[in-house]
Design an enzyme around this catalytic site. Sequence first.
Site, short mmCIF file in Angstrom:
data_model
loop_
_atom_site.label_atom_id
_atom_site.label_comp_id
_atom_site.label_asym_id
_atom_site.label_seq_id
_atom_site.Cartn_x
_atom_site.Cartn_y
_atom_site.Cartn_z
N LYS A 128 0.86 -1.19 0.00
CA LYS A 128 0.00 0.00 0.00
C LYS A 128 0.89 1.23 0.00
CE LYS A 128 -3.57 2.40 2.61
NZ LYS A 128 -4.64 2.28 3.60
N LYS A 135 -2.13 -1.44 -3.87
CA LYS A 135 -3.01 -0.27 -3.80
C LYS A 135 -2.20 1.01 -3.84
CE LYS A 135 -6.07 2.03 -0.60
NZ LYS A 135 -6.60 2.07 0.71
C1 PBG Z 1 -7.51 3.23 5.58
C2 PBG Z 1 -7.76 3.22 4.12
C3 PBG Z 1 -7.56 4.23 3.16
C4 PBG Z 1 -8.09 3.73 1.97
C5 PBG Z 1 -8.51 2.43 2.21
N1 PBG Z 1 -8.28 2.12 3.54
C6 PBG Z 1 -7.06 5.62 3.29
C7 PBG Z 1 -5.66 5.86 3.68
O1 PBG Z 1 -4.85 4.98 3.82
O2 PBG Z 1 -5.39 7.05 3.91
C8 PBG Z 1 -8.17 4.47 0.67
C9 PBG Z 1 -9.24 4.01 -0.25
C10 PBG Z 1 -9.51 4.91 -1.41
O3 PBG Z 1 -8.85 5.96 -1.62
O4 PBG Z 1 -10.42 4.58 -2.17
N2 PBG Z 1 -6.19 3.27 5.97
#
Ligand code: PBG
Length: 324
Positions: free
Chosen positions: A195, A248
């Site tokens: 991520k 992601k």
């Molecule tokens: C929680 C999380 C996030 C997203 C999914 N789980 C935000 C982040 O990490 O700041 C983002 C999902 C999206 O942008 O569609 N940590």
Amino acid sequence: MGFPDIRMRRLRTSATMRRMVRETALSVDDFIYPLFVRAGTGLKKPIPSMTDCFHVSPDRMADEAAEAADLGIPAVLLFGLPAHKDEKGSEAWAENGVVQEAIRQIKKRTPDLLVVTDVCLCEYTSTGHCGVIENGKVENDVTLELLAKMALSHAQAGADIVAPSDMMDGRVRVIRQALECNGFDNVAILAYAAKFASAFYGPFRDAAESAPAFGDRKSYQMDPANAREALREIALDIEEGADLVMVKPALSYLDILRRARDRFDCPLAAYNVSGEYMMLNAAADAGLIDRDACMMEILTSIKRAGADIILTYFAKKAARLLRS
Ligand code: PBG
């Protein structure tokens, strides 16, 4: 041998020919549809930053999930917006928390629909960070125990898959242990393994009210410039007990998806995130591109790059198109 013996256009002459030689087929089976559970009752309110997305209270969540199930979508992913936030994010593991309650409602109505839960503290902490803050820093090891409690409470409420998205080191291991020790050996872990610290999460953070109150997420989420490191992250999460792994965001990371597909054999997911979703919607709203055609092209590209599973806010729209 070359032209004219070889004419690449021969295989493009008709729709039927093109259909026969098509290498990548999107299917409704590929999709996970994200939903936002918000504290309250009788609530369904449009989310201003995200087209066609809603804040829905737990008592109305079964309707939303049933809509996805009726379209043939195999799974929903739940995010929670609690009534109260605190430093540790304690509503994240509350037995009657918003997500826990929504899981029970969904499972009652559509027991076969898979319920995936996002396991991360950022929507629950007053700091908006994905872990506990000590001396101004996100503390890895203290956070692990809380994530395990959160994942376990989701399993107890009936979740089929828990999806840690916090990027703390070692979280898959502690979650796997907590599940095993409490009789949830069949609850799967979908790890947000690679991520990245992406600016494409912007619309989501408005929707989930989870923007960090200070600083950023760069000390735990990955540097967008790093591909080899992403493969190490994925390998570690598999070793720690992840059943499925995720990259992601999706679109700026298609190379990572391809490399992960070539190297690892477990199911691979890609998250078509909020900023990617809204870029397309904004361009379509401005009359610049064809929304449906671009959506299908983007989803196909994610699958072609190597994803088996796509988490996307377009899931319902794409499912309807695939049907027709
Ligand atoms: C929680 C999380 C996030 C997203 C999914 N789980 C935000 C982040 O990490 O700041 C983002 C999902 C999206 O942008 O569609 N940590």
